[in-house]
Design a protein around this motif. Structure first.
Motif, PDB file in Angstrom:
ATOM      1  N   UNK A 170       0.684  14.441   2.235  1.00  7.81           N
ATOM      2  CA  UNK A 170       0.912  14.763   0.827  1.00  7.81           C
ATOM      3  C   UNK A 170       0.673  13.576  -0.071  1.00  7.81           C
ATOM      4  N   UNK A 171      -0.223  12.710   0.336  1.00 12.68           N
ATOM      5  CA  UNK A 171      -0.518  11.484  -0.407  1.00 12.68           C
ATOM      6  C   UNK A 171      -1.782  11.683  -1.227  1.00 12.68           C
ATOM      7  N   UNK A 172      -1.684  11.401  -2.510  1.00 12.27           N
ATOM      8  CA  UNK A 172      -2.844  11.505  -3.387  1.00 12.27           C
ATOM      9  C   UNK A 172      -3.323  10.116  -3.767  1.00 12.27           C
ATOM     10  N   UNK A 173      -4.596  10.017  -4.039  1.00 10.98           N
ATOM     11  CA  UNK A 173      -5.168   8.749  -4.461  1.00 10.98           C
ATOM     12  C   UNK A 173      -5.892   8.061  -3.322  1.00 10.98           C
ATOM     13  N   UNK A 174      -6.713   7.106  -3.693  1.00  8.32           N
ATOM     14  CA  UNK A 174      -7.508   6.355  -2.721  1.00  8.32           C
ATOM     15  C   UNK A 174      -6.622   5.406  -1.919  1.00  8.32           C
ATOM     16  N   UNK A 175      -7.022   5.206  -0.680  1.00  4.71           N
ATOM     17  CA  UNK A 175      -6.332   4.274   0.204  1.00  4.71           C
ATOM     18  C   UNK A 175      -7.379   3.356   0.807  1.00  4.71           C
ATOM     19  N   UNK A 176      -7.122   2.068   0.764  1.00  5.26           N
ATOM     20  CA  UNK A 176      -7.965   1.094   1.449  1.00  5.26           C
ATOM     21  C   UNK A 176      -7.323   0.775   2.787  1.00  5.26           C
ATOM     22  N   UNK A 177      -8.136   0.809   3.855  1.00  6.78           N
ATOM     23  CA  UNK A 177      -7.659   0.443   5.181  1.00  6.78           C
ATOM     24  C   UNK A 177      -8.409  -0.816   5.605  1.00  6.78           C
ATOM     25  N   UNK A 178      -7.670  -1.869   5.879  1.00  2.35           N
ATOM     26  CA  UNK A 178      -8.242  -3.126   6.347  1.00  2.35           C
ATOM     27  C   UNK A 178      -7.930  -3.277   7.826  1.00  2.35           C
ATOM     28  N   UNK A 179      -8.963  -3.364   8.648  1.00  2.00           N
ATOM     29  CA  UNK A 179      -8.790  -3.662  10.072  1.00  2.00           C
ATOM     30  C   UNK A 179      -9.121  -5.137  10.211  1.00  2.00           C
TER      31      UNK A 179
ATOM     32  N   UNK B 157       1.691  -8.888  12.897  1.00  2.00           N
ATOM     33  CA  UNK B 157       2.313  -7.579  13.045  1.00  2.00           C
ATOM     34  C   UNK B 157       1.220  -6.530  13.159  1.00  2.00           C
ATOM     35  N   UNK B 158       1.584  -5.355  13.595  1.00  2.00           N
ATOM     36  CA  UNK B 158       0.589  -4.321  13.836  1.00  2.00           C
ATOM     37  C   UNK B 158       0.074  -3.658  12.568  1.00  2.00           C
ATOM     38  N   UNK B 159       0.958  -3.339  11.640  1.00  2.00           N
ATOM     39  CA  UNK B 159       0.556  -2.619  10.427  1.00  2.00           C
ATOM     40  C   UNK B 159       1.432  -3.027   9.255  1.00  2.00           C
ATOM     41  N   UNK B 160       0.808  -3.171   8.108  1.00  2.00           N
ATOM     42  CA  UNK B 160       1.506  -3.417   6.848  1.00  2.00           C
ATOM     43  C   UNK B 160       0.979  -2.436   5.814  1.00  2.00           C
ATOM     44  N   UNK B 161       1.871  -1.944   4.970  1.00  2.00           N
ATOM     45  CA  UNK B 161       1.490  -1.033   3.889  1.00  2.00           C
ATOM     46  C   UNK B 161       1.824  -1.673   2.559  1.00  2.00           C
ATOM     47  N   UNK B 162       0.913  -1.500   1.618  1.00  2.00           N
ATOM     48  CA  UNK B 162       1.076  -2.064   0.283  1.00  2.00           C
ATOM     49  C   UNK B 162       0.921  -0.950  -0.743  1.00  2.00           C
ATOM     50  N   UNK B 163       2.013  -0.281  -1.108  1.00  2.00           N
ATOM     51  CA  UNK B 163       1.907   0.796  -2.093  1.00  2.00           C
ATOM     52  C   UNK B 163       1.407   0.263  -3.429  1.00  2.00           C
ATOM     53  N   UNK B 164       0.666   1.102  -4.142  1.00  2.00           N
ATOM     54  CA  UNK B 164       0.219   0.727  -5.488  1.00  2.00           C
ATOM     55  C   UNK B 164       1.449   0.564  -6.368  1.00  2.00           C
ATOM     56  N   UNK B 165       1.380  -0.372  -7.254  1.00  2.00           N
ATOM     57  CA  UNK B 165       2.482  -0.575  -8.189  1.00  2.00           C
ATOM     58  C   UNK B 165       2.542   0.579  -9.179  1.00  2.00           C
ATOM     59  N   UNK B 166       3.741   0.923  -9.576  1.00  2.00           N
ATOM     60  CA  UNK B 166       3.882   1.972 -10.589  1.00  2.00           C
ATOM     61  C   UNK B 166       3.160   1.541 -11.853  1.00  2.00           C
ATOM     62  N   UNK B 167       2.505   2.498 -12.461  1.00  2.00           N
ATOM     63  CA  UNK B 167       1.788   2.202 -13.686  1.00  2.00           C
ATOM     64  C   UNK B 167       0.345   1.774 -13.462  1.00  2.00           C
ATOM     65  N   UNK B 168      -0.061   1.627 -12.210  1.00  2.00           N
ATOM     66  CA  UNK B 168      -1.458   1.299 -11.932  1.00  2.00           C
ATOM     67  C   UNK B 168      -2.275   2.586 -11.962  1.00  2.00           C
ATOM     68  N   UNK B 169      -3.528   2.459 -11.708  1.00  2.00           N
ATOM     69  CA  UNK B 169      -4.419   3.607 -11.753  1.00  2.00           C
ATOM     70  C   UNK B 169      -3.859   4.732 -10.890  1.00  2.00           C
ATOM     71  N   UNK B 170      -3.763   5.915 -11.434  1.00  2.00           N
ATOM     72  CA  UNK B 170      -3.174   7.066 -10.738  1.00  2.00           C
ATOM     73  C   UNK B 170      -3.968   7.476  -9.498  1.00  2.00           C
TER      74      UNK B 170
ATOM     75  N   UNK C 272      -5.089   5.660  -7.176  1.00  2.00           N
ATOM     76  CA  UNK C 272      -4.981   4.671  -6.107  1.00  2.00           C
ATOM     77  C   UNK C 272      -3.588   4.733  -5.506  1.00  2.00           C
ATOM     78  N   UNK C 273      -3.510   4.988  -4.183  1.00  2.00           N
ATOM     79  CA  UNK C 273      -2.217   5.106  -3.506  1.00  2.00           C
ATOM     80  C   UNK C 273      -1.747   3.786  -2.921  1.00  2.00           C
ATOM     81  N   UNK C 274      -2.700   2.931  -2.492  1.00  2.00           N
ATOM     82  CA  UNK C 274      -2.310   1.645  -1.932  1.00  2.00           C
ATOM     83  C   UNK C 274      -3.235   1.201  -0.821  1.00  2.00           C
ATOM     84  N   UNK C 275      -2.797   0.163  -0.119  1.00  2.00           N
ATOM     85  CA  UNK C 275      -3.577  -0.455   0.952  1.00  2.00           C
ATOM     86  C   UNK C 275      -2.770  -0.441   2.246  1.00  2.00           C
ATOM     87  N   UNK C 276      -3.497  -0.369   3.360  1.00  2.00           N
ATOM     88  CA  UNK C 276      -2.895  -0.478   4.687  1.00  2.00           C
ATOM     89  C   UNK C 276      -3.705  -1.515   5.451  1.00  2.00           C
TER      90      UNK C 276
END
Length: 154
Positions: A17-26, A46-59, A61-65
Motif C-alpha cells: 500500500x505504498x505510493x510514490x517512487x522508491x530508490x533501491x541501492x544495492x 547492516x543488511x537493510x536501511x530505510x529512509x522515508x521521504x520527509x513530510x512535505x517533500x514531493x508527494x 516519492x516514498x523514500x530510499x532503501x
C-alpha cells in the motif's frame, strides 16, 4: 537482476500500500556501515536501511532503501536460497518501513504483515520471523536483528 528486482518492488509496493517512487541501492558493507553510522550512530554494516521521504517533500516519492549485497549473499548461502531472493526479502522489509511499520514498537503488526506478504510473494522466511525463531529457542536462520527505518535524514 535489475529488471526482476524492479518488477518485484512494483508488486510489493502495491501489496504494502505504498505510493510514490522508491530508490533501491544495492551496495557494499563499507557503505552500509557508513550509512548506519551517519544516521543511526551504529558503527557496523547492516543488511537493510530505510529512509522515508520527509513530510512535505514531493508527494510522488516514498523514500530510499539501501541493501548490503554482501550480507544478502551471506544470508542466502546460509539459508539455502538465492541472493536475489534475499535481496527481495530485504527490499520487502524496507518497503514496510517506508509505509510506516516499525517492528521495534508495533507489538508484532509488522511481523504479521511481513509474513503474510512474504507468503503471497512466494519468498523464503522473512527477517522478523528469523528474529522470532531465535527468541523461541529455535536456531537462527539468518541475521537476527532486522534494522529499522531512519527518520529525518536530510
Amino acid at each position: 537482476m535489475e529488471s526482476t528486482l524492479e518488477r518485484f518492488v512494483l508488486r510489493a509496493k502495491r501489496k504494502v500500500g505504498l505510493q510514490g517512487a522508491v530508490n533501491i541501492l544495492i551496495t557494499t558493507n563499507r557503505e552500509m556501515r557508513e550509512l548506519n553510522y551517519r544516521f543511526r550512530r551504529k558503527n557496523e554494516a547492516t543488511d537493510v536501511l530505510s529512509f522515508p521521504a520527509l513530510r512535505g517533500t514531493v508527494m510522488r516519492f516514498a523514500g530510499d532503501v539501501a541493501i548490503s549485497a554482501e550480507i544478502a549473499a551471506a544470508n542466502a548461502k546460509r539459508l539455502g536460497h538465492s541472493p536475489s531472493e534475499e535481496i527481495k526479502i530485504l527490499a520487502l522489509h524496507g518497503l514496510l518501513h517506508l509505509r510506516g511499520y516499525d517492528h521495534e514498537r508495533d507489538r508484532g503488526e509488522m511481523a504479521r504483515k511481513e509474513e503474510k506478504l512474504r507468503t503471497e510473494l512466494k519468498l523464503p522466511i522473512a527477517l522478523i520471523e528469523r528474529r522470532e525463531n531465535v527468541g523461541r529457542g529455535k536456531p537462527a536462520r539468518g541475521r537476527t536483528k532486522p534494522k529499522t527505518s531512519v527518520r529525518g535524514r536530510r
